[in-house]
Every structure is written in structure tokens, then in C-alpha cells.
Design a protein around this motif. Structure first.
Motif, PDB file in Angstrom:
ATOM      1  N   LEU A   6      50.018  65.986  98.891  1.00 18.64           N
ATOM      2  CA  LEU A   6      49.635  64.574  98.806  1.00 18.64           C
ATOM      3  C   LEU A   6      49.035  64.197  97.451  1.00 18.64           C
ATOM      4  CD1 LEU A   6      48.220  63.766 102.346  1.00 18.64           C
ATOM      5  CD2 LEU A   6      50.011  62.514 101.147  1.00 18.64           C
ATOM      6  N   VAL A   7      48.042  64.935  97.003  1.00 19.50           N
ATOM      7  CA  VAL A   7      47.421  64.615  95.718  1.00 19.50           C
ATOM      8  C   VAL A   7      48.422  64.796  94.591  1.00 19.50           C
ATOM      9  CG1 VAL A   7      45.643  65.309  94.089  1.00 19.50           C
ATOM     10  CG2 VAL A   7      45.095  65.138  96.496  1.00 19.50           C
ATOM     11  N   LEU A   8      49.221  65.860  94.677  1.00 25.36           N
ATOM     12  CA  LEU A   8      50.233  66.115  93.661  1.00 25.36           C
ATOM     13  C   LEU A   8      51.228  64.964  93.575  1.00 25.36           C
ATOM     14  CD1 LEU A   8      50.986  68.407  91.703  1.00 25.36           C
ATOM     15  CD2 LEU A   8      52.524  69.287  93.467  1.00 25.36           C
ATOM     16  N   CYS A   9      51.701  64.486  94.722  1.00 23.35           N
ATOM     17  CA  CYS A   9      52.649  63.366  94.736  1.00 23.35           C
ATOM     18  C   CYS A   9      51.996  62.079  94.261  1.00 23.35           C
ATOM     19  CB  CYS A   9      53.222  63.179  96.138  1.00 23.35           C
ATOM     20  SG  CYS A   9      54.342  64.498  96.664  1.00 23.35           S
ATOM     21  N   GLY A  10      50.726  61.879  94.616  1.00 17.86           N
ATOM     22  CA  GLY A  10      50.022  60.701  94.138  1.00 17.86           C
ATOM     23  C   GLY A  10      49.892  60.684  92.632  1.00 17.86           C
ATOM     24  N   ARG A  11      49.570  61.840  92.044  1.00 17.17           N
ATOM     25  CA  ARG A  11      49.435  61.906  90.589  1.00 17.17           C
ATOM     26  C   ARG A  11      50.790  61.775  89.901  1.00 17.17           C
ATOM     27  NH1 ARG A  11      47.135  59.628  87.097  1.00 17.17           N
ATOM     28  NH2 ARG A  11      47.178  60.588  85.045  1.00 17.17           N
ATOM     29  N   LEU A  12      51.821  62.422  90.460  1.00 19.75           N
ATOM     30  CA  LEU A  12      53.157  62.288  89.893  1.00 19.75           C
ATOM     31  C   LEU A  12      53.604  60.828  89.890  1.00 19.75           C
ATOM     32  CD1 LEU A  12      54.964  65.377  91.486  1.00 19.75           C
ATOM     33  CD2 LEU A  12      54.398  65.057  89.068  1.00 19.75           C
ATOM     34  N   ALA A  13      53.250  60.100  90.945  1.00 15.89           N
ATOM     35  CA  ALA A  13      53.628  58.692  91.015  1.00 15.89           C
ATOM     36  C   ALA A  13      52.903  57.866  89.961  1.00 15.89           C
ATOM     37  CB  ALA A  13      53.331  58.144  92.413  1.00 15.89           C
ATOM     38  N   ASP A  14      51.616  58.156  89.719  1.00 17.44           N
ATOM     39  CA  ASP A  14      50.870  57.454  88.688  1.00 17.44           C
ATOM     40  C   ASP A  14      51.501  57.665  87.311  1.00 17.44           C
ATOM     41  OD1 ASP A  14      48.984  56.344  90.370  1.00 17.44           O
ATOM     42  OD2 ASP A  14      47.545  57.983  90.118  1.00 17.44           O
TER      43      ASP A  14
END
Length: 469
Positions: free
Chosen positions: A61-69
């Protein structure tokens, strides 16, 4: 006719995705005994059909959130739809339980891309004065999916077979991809910071070890080599993860955010509340099938008071939060959840009239809807727009840890009251001697978590009011 404002069109895209993914999650809760019987799976495999999805989703989740940013919120969100849809198709073709668990992990990766970005996309597109309403409607849609999920899952498992529990996602996934492609605008990207892969691996290590120990301790005992290996991975991995996050320039979880007491207490309340509420649909579905002897479809109908009450309460809480503040609204949620759990704990046995059980489930559902709307708004309202993805991912990671631990804890507590030889039967819809006592143990621990969540929410409200403006 006036054009529908962009933020409402965005909400329609996000809610379509939440319907698809939310229905998927709750269908398997009810259909699990059917899947386990088909593959003749043991208790360990039955645990990990559910827990593998939750663990993978939590880690990413955090990884995908940062990748999206960094790489684009719209692009990551749409990729998530594609991965989730393809994995759902392949899950229906799984030749064995091992392949099923592996594909559930792939499906969870797509789910993480969707979930990490949903609230961030809403927050970015909605004006501040309407944010609580947008989030309340989004959470209400999740509740609708939970209303549909048990019924759909029970019906599909009994009438069409277990494969359609996964295949029904495919047409909805295709529709979501098409609607998102024509509706969502590109969101400005943040700085291209490196991704903390080491942090993600360490999170997988300690969280996976903790889950393994909790899920198998009830069946194998705390002295089992498998359980001890899980405890060791947790004991070594957690401090290493903390150390690595404090020393890397671009951590997976920005620990500095927790210096704000309001932020920390809101997340603590969310974590504890998740422990209290998340396993209730699974526990209740297993209870109705095992103790009361009903089929999967009937069990799905029996747990409907939880999502129906949540669906009604969420938008009402969103409107109320505009008047009295989201943190004030959030305090009422755990109180209602605790009242529902207390009702179930005091009355849950094979002979309890269903309306009493339904009242307890409805109180829990309403409490969840009120709390999630108020607490999520309180966390997201002040986040810088270029950090929405990573902060939302971090928020969801903490809650998903609670989700995963809540399920593992509930299953372990239920199994602990049953003779070891009879424990695999719990997941096929049977009711060995001691089953009711196991459900009561799970309810008691959930009640304690709800009370602790209420205390954290009150402390967060007090800390925010005392903070300088």
C-alpha cells in the motif's frame, strides 16, 4: 443540462472500483468453506487463502501510494484495475490451493494500487468544504459492496460454483477501466524520489512472521518450530525496520509525521478500531454456518446488518462532520462498535434469537461507518497534495495491519477453544465441541480493542483542541 462537476465524476469512478474490490473481499469470507472443501485444504491453507491477500496488500500500500505520487496517480490507479481483473480471471482457473494462494497475492497487488489511490484522488479533486461528504459517500459505497458481497458470494458458491466467486469481477473490472480512462485527468506528479525497497522487504519480514505466529499458534501451539520461526522473524524484523526507516533519506513510512499528536492518535484509533471490527463478518459467517448449520447463501444474508448499517451511517456522518468537526464525529464510532460487540458477547450462542444478533451486528456496522468517515477526513484534510498518495498508503497500511491481525487473531481465538484434531473442521462449516466458547473469546478481545479505540479517538480530539491554531 449543466455538466456534472469534475469531483463528482471522479467519485463515480472511485466508487465503481470500490464496489468491485469490496464485493470481492466479502464474497470469499462467506464462500471460504466451499473453496476449502473443493480443494480439500487444511487449516493452514484455509488461513492463507485469506491472509496472503491481506499481507500482500498491506506491504504494497505505501509503496503503491508513493509510486503514484511520483509516476502518476491516474496511471497507477488504472494499472491496478488491469492487474486485479486479470488475476480474477486466472483465479477461477486455479488448479490447486497453492496456485489459488499465489494468484490471490497477484490480485492483492492490483487491489493495493486501487486502494492506495482512491482516497487520495478524492481528496485531490474535492473542494475542502465538501471533502467529508465525498469521503462519507465513498465509504458508504464500500458498505454497499459489503451488502452485496455476502449475498453474491453465498449465491455464487452454492449455485454456480466457487470459480464464479472470482469470475464475476471480470466484467466489472473491464467497465471500471473504460470509465476511468475517459473520466480521470492526469494529476501533477511529485518529486522523483527513490522507492524504499529495503523498507518494503523488512515490512514483509516482520509482519509476515507475526501473522504466521498468530495464525498457527492456536492450531500448533507456541512451541511449534513454525510458530517460533514467525516470532523470530517478527522480533528481528520490526526493530530493523524501525532503524532503517529512521536512517534512509526517503523512507517507506515517514516517521516524522507521527510527531503530530493528532495524526498519531487518529491512526492509533483507526488501527485499534480495525482490530475490533474487521473480523466480524468472517466470524459471524462461520458462526452461522458452523453453529446454526445454515448454507453459505443464508449466512451471507444473516450478516447483512453490518454493511447496511454502515452504508446508512457513513454519508450521515459526512454531513455531520461539516457542522461539528470530523474528530468529534469519530469519537462516537468506537462507542457504537463497542455497544454492538457487548450485545453479541452477552447473547451469542446457538439458541439466541436472530433479531438480537442482528441488532448487535447493526450497531457494529453503524459505528464503523461513523468512525471511518470522521477519522479518515481528520487524517487527510491537512495533508499536502503532493504527499496524498504516500500518506493515504501509510494510513491504509496501519489499518490493513489491523485487518490482517484482526482476522488472524479471530481465527486463532476461535480455534483455541476446540480440540486440535477438530480444528480443521471449523473452516468447512462444522461445529466441533467448544466452538461457541471460541467465538465468545474472539468477541471479548474485539470489545477490548473497541474501547481502546474510543480512548485514542477522545485523546486525539483533546490534543487537537489544545494545539495552537
Amino acid at each position: 443540462m449543466a455538466r456534472v462537476p469534475y469531483h463528482w465524476r471522479v467519485l463515480s469512478v472511485v466508487t465503481l472500483g470500490s464496489l468491485m474490490t469490496g464485493v470481492n473481499a466479502s464474497t470469499l469470507n462467506v464462500a471460504l468453506p466451499v473453496v476449502v472443501r473443493h480443494f480439500e485444504a487444511g487449516a493452514l491453507a484455509a488461513h492463507w487463502v485469506l491472509l496472503s491477500f491481506m499481507l500482500t496488500n498491506t506491504v504494497l500500500l505505501v509503496l503503491c501510494g508513493r509510486l503514484a505520487d511520483v509516476f502518476g496517480r491516474r496511471e497507477t490507479y488504472m494499472l491496478g484495475y488491469g492487474v486485479f481483473t486479470v488475476a480474477s480471471l486466472l483465479l477461477g482457473l486455479a488448479p490447486g490451493v497453492g496456485a489459488l494462494i499465489a494468484l490471490r497475492m497477484v490480485q492483492a497487488a492490483g487491489f493495493a494500487m486501487i486502494l492506495a489511490n482512491a482516497t487520495a484522488i478524492i481528496t485531490h479533486s474535492f473542494p475542502p468544504h465538501l471533502l467529508s461528504q465525498g469521503i462519507g459517500l465513498y465509504i458508504s459505497t464500500i458498505s454497499v459492496s459489503q451488502v452485496l458481497g455476502p449475498s453474491v458470494g453465498g449465491f455464487l458458491a452454492d449455485a454456480a460454483g466457487w470459480r464464479w466467486v472470482f469470475w464475476f469481477n471480470v466484467p466489472f473490472g473491464i467497465a471500471a477501466i473504460c470509465w476511468g480512462a475517459v473520466t480521470l485527468r492526469k494529476v501533477p506528479r511529485g518529486d522523483r524520489e527513490p522507492v524504499d525497497v529495503r523498507g518494503a522487504l523488512l515490512l514483509l519480514c516482520w509482519l509476515g512472521g507475526l501473522l504466521l505466529a498468530l495464525s498457527e499458534a492456536g492450531a500448533l501451539g507456541w512451541g511449534s518450530p513454525l510458530v517460533l520461526a514467525g516470532v523470530l522473524a517478527f522480533a528481528l524484523g520490526l526493530p530493523l525496520f524501525w532503524w532503517a526507516q529512521r536512517r534512509t533519506a526517503h523512507p517507506l513510512i515517514d516517521l516524522g509525521l507521527f510527531a503530530d499528536p493528532g495524526f498519531s492518535l487518529a491512526n492509533a484509533a483507526a488501527f485499534l478500531h480495525t482490530l475490533a471490527r474487521f473480523g466480524i463478518v468472517l466470524v459471524a459467517a462461520l458462526f452461522f454456518q458452523g453453529v446454526r448449520g445454515v448454507d453459505a447463501a443464508t449466512a451471507g444474508l444473516a450478516v447483512l446488518p453490518v454493511p447496511i448499517a454502515m452504508m446508512v451511517a457513513s454519508p450521515l456522518a459526512g454531513t455531520l462532520a461539516r457542522w461539528v468537526g470530523p474528530r468529534t464525529v469519530a469519537v462516537a464510532g468506537p462507542a457504537m462498535t463497542a455497544a454492538g460487540l457487548a450485545t453479541l458477547l452477552l447473547t451469542l450462542d446457538a439458541g439466541t434469537p436472530y433479531p438480537v444478533v442482528a441488532a448487535g451486528l447493526a450497531l457494529m456496522g453503524a459505528g464503523s461507518g461513523v468512525f471511518l468517515t470522521g477519522n479518515t477526513t481528520a487524517i487527510m484534510a491537512r495533508v499536502p497534495r503532493d504527499r496524498l498518495g504516500v500518506v493515504n498508503g501509510m494510513r491504509l497500511t496501519l489499518q490493513n495491519v489491523g485487518n490482517t491481525l484482526g482476522v488472524a487473531m479471530a481465527l486463532s481465538l476461535i480455534a483455541s477453544a476446540v480440540d486440535r484434531a477438530d480444528r480443521p473442521a471449523l473452516f468447512t462449516g462444522a461445529a466441533p465441541e467448544g466452538t461457541v466458547a471460541g467465538y465468545q473469546r474472539a468477541m471479548a478481545v474485539m470489545l477490548v480493542m473497541a474501547l481502546l479505540s474510543m480512548a485514542a479517538a477522545v485523546a486525539g480530539l483533546v490534543a487537537t483542541r489544545r494545539a495552537p491554531s
